[in-house]
Write a protein that holds these residues in place. Structure first.
Motif, PDB file in Angstrom:
ATOM      1  N   GLN A  94       0.766  -0.934   0.271  1.00 45.76           N
ATOM      2  CA  GLN A  94      -0.065  -0.178  -0.172  1.00 45.76           C
ATOM      3  C   GLN A  94       0.920   1.260   0.159  1.00 45.76           C
ATOM      4  O   GLN A  94       1.836   1.273   0.480  1.00 45.76           O
ATOM      5  N   GLU A  95       0.277   2.141  -0.596  1.00 43.19           N
ATOM      6  CA  GLU A  95       1.161   3.657  -0.653  1.00 43.19           C
ATOM      7  C   GLU A  95       1.468   4.095   0.721  1.00 43.19           C
ATOM      8  O   GLU A  95       0.268   4.208   1.381  1.00 43.19           O
ATOM      9  N   TYR A 105      -0.160  -3.641   5.785  1.00 46.52           N
ATOM     10  CA  TYR A 105       0.510  -3.760   4.658  1.00 46.52           C
ATOM     11  C   TYR A 105       1.941  -3.585   4.577  1.00 46.52           C
ATOM     12  O   TYR A 105       2.468  -3.453   5.688  1.00 46.52           O
ATOM     13  N   VAL A 106       2.519  -4.087   3.409  1.00 45.41           N
ATOM     14  CA  VAL A 106       4.176  -3.608   3.375  1.00 45.41           C
ATOM     15  C   VAL A 106       3.893  -2.167   2.711  1.00 45.41           C
ATOM     16  O   VAL A 106       3.129  -1.766   2.086  1.00 45.41           O
ATOM     17  N   GLY A 107       4.590  -1.277   3.281  1.00 41.43           N
ATOM     18  CA  GLY A 107       4.331   0.206   2.804  1.00 41.43           C
ATOM     19  C   GLY A 107       5.399   0.466   1.779  1.00 41.43           C
ATOM     20  O   GLY A 107       6.550   0.193   1.942  1.00 41.43           O
ATOM     21  N   ALA A 122       8.863  -0.881   3.040  1.00 38.14           N
ATOM     22  CA  ALA A 122       9.164  -1.149   4.708  1.00 38.14           C
ATOM     23  C   ALA A 122       8.001  -1.985   4.858  1.00 38.14           C
ATOM     24  O   ALA A 122       6.887  -1.777   4.912  1.00 38.14           O
ATOM     25  N   ALA A 123       8.422  -2.685   6.067  1.00 40.29           N
ATOM     26  CA  ALA A 123       7.249  -3.520   6.838  1.00 40.29           C
ATOM     27  C   ALA A 123       7.900  -3.693   8.119  1.00 40.29           C
ATOM     28  O   ALA A 123       9.131  -3.616   8.529  1.00 40.29           O
ATOM     29  N   ILE A 180      14.998  -3.252  -6.169  1.00 38.68           N
ATOM     30  CA  ILE A 180      14.224  -3.276  -4.950  1.00 38.68           C
ATOM     31  C   ILE A 180      14.961  -2.942  -3.834  1.00 38.68           C
ATOM     32  O   ILE A 180      15.842  -3.754  -3.470  1.00 38.68           O
ATOM     33  N   THR A 181      14.389  -2.075  -2.784  1.00 38.37           N
ATOM     34  CA  THR A 181      15.159  -1.994  -1.629  1.00 38.37           C
ATOM     35  C   THR A 181      14.013  -2.368  -0.480  1.00 38.37           C
ATOM     36  O   THR A 181      12.906  -1.827  -0.470  1.00 38.37           O
ATOM     37  N   LEU A 182      14.517  -3.243   0.422  1.00 41.14           N
ATOM     38  CA  LEU A 182      13.334  -3.568   1.550  1.00 41.14           C
ATOM     39  C   LEU A 182      14.120  -3.231   2.994  1.00 41.14           C
ATOM     40  O   LEU A 182      15.318  -3.440   3.201  1.00 41.14           O
ATOM     41  N   ILE A 183      13.467  -2.421   3.736  1.00 45.77           N
ATOM     42  CA  ILE A 183      13.793  -1.904   5.045  1.00 45.77           C
ATOM     43  C   ILE A 183      13.014  -2.461   6.130  1.00 45.77           C
ATOM     44  O   ILE A 183      11.557  -2.264   5.808  1.00 45.77           O
TER      45      ILE A 183
END
Length: 202
Positions: A94-95, A105-107, A122-123, A180-183
């Motif tokens: 979600q935005e 959600y994952v943001g 981010a999540a 893709i970047t996951l934080i």
């Protein structure tokens, strides 16, 4: 006029009743203070987990859905989600990265891309309603990350897995390569964040 005679028996009984009352009062007061301390500690931990996101105009005890494979009806229609088979994750995106968004959600970092360039997400990983990134720490170089946005489907290969300072925003900057970047947070380390990046598989 009545005269009250305080016998030793009367005084002993009265002392006993007062002692019980004081014991119960102090016990209740003590437990009340403990609860207050626990609430304060939880609030401090909550702020520490969230400051990475809230301090950047990008707003990020229930351990439900730690390994969630859930996409709600809204996101089925929007067709926007991340999938990482290695850690059994398939989560809706979600935005935005406010607490309200990350609870379900994952943001998606609003300043980042949704298709080309650097897609930043981010999540939570523990302690919240949904902890989609709870197993993110298991990812290694070479693992696959699938990203679906409307009719766009991409596969990324993990190229970086590192712990960064919570003030380091360089990984969220635009990139020429499709990235893709996951934080997410680092357990018990409020000054650090876990950062995983992948490059699109050609």
């Amino acid at each position: 006029m009545f005269i009250i005679i305080y016998t030793s028996k009367f005084i002993n009984v009265l002392s006993f009743i007062i002692s019980i009352f004081l014991y119960l009062f102090i016990n209740v007061l003590w437990h009340s203070n403990i609860l207050k301390i626990e609430k304060v500690e939880f609030k401090v931990d909550f702020i520490a987990q969230e400051n990475f996101i809230q301090n950047q105009t990008i707003d990020s005890k229930n351990l439900k859905n730690d390994n969630a494979i859930v996409i709600n009806e809204t996101n089925k229609l929007n067709n926007w989600y991340i999938q990482i088979d290695k850690i059994a994750l398939k989560a809706p995106i979600q935005e935005g990265t406010s607490k309200e968004i990350l609870d379900d959600y994952v943001g998606h970092f609003e300043e980042s891309s949704k298709d080309l360039g650097n897609i930043c997400l981010a999540a939570h990983n523990r302690g919240y309603k949904n902890n989609y990134f709870s197993r993110l720490k298991e990812l290694q170089e070479g693992d696959e990350i699938k990203y679906i946005y409307k009719d766009i489907k991409k596969i990324y290969i993990v190229t970086k897995h590192e712990i960064i300072q919570n003030t380091d925003w360089s990984n969220l900057e635009p990139t020429e390569e499709n990235t893709i970047t996951l934080i997410t947070c680092v357990e018990n380390e409020p000054k650090y964040r876990r950062c995983i990046q992948g490059i699109e598989k050609l």
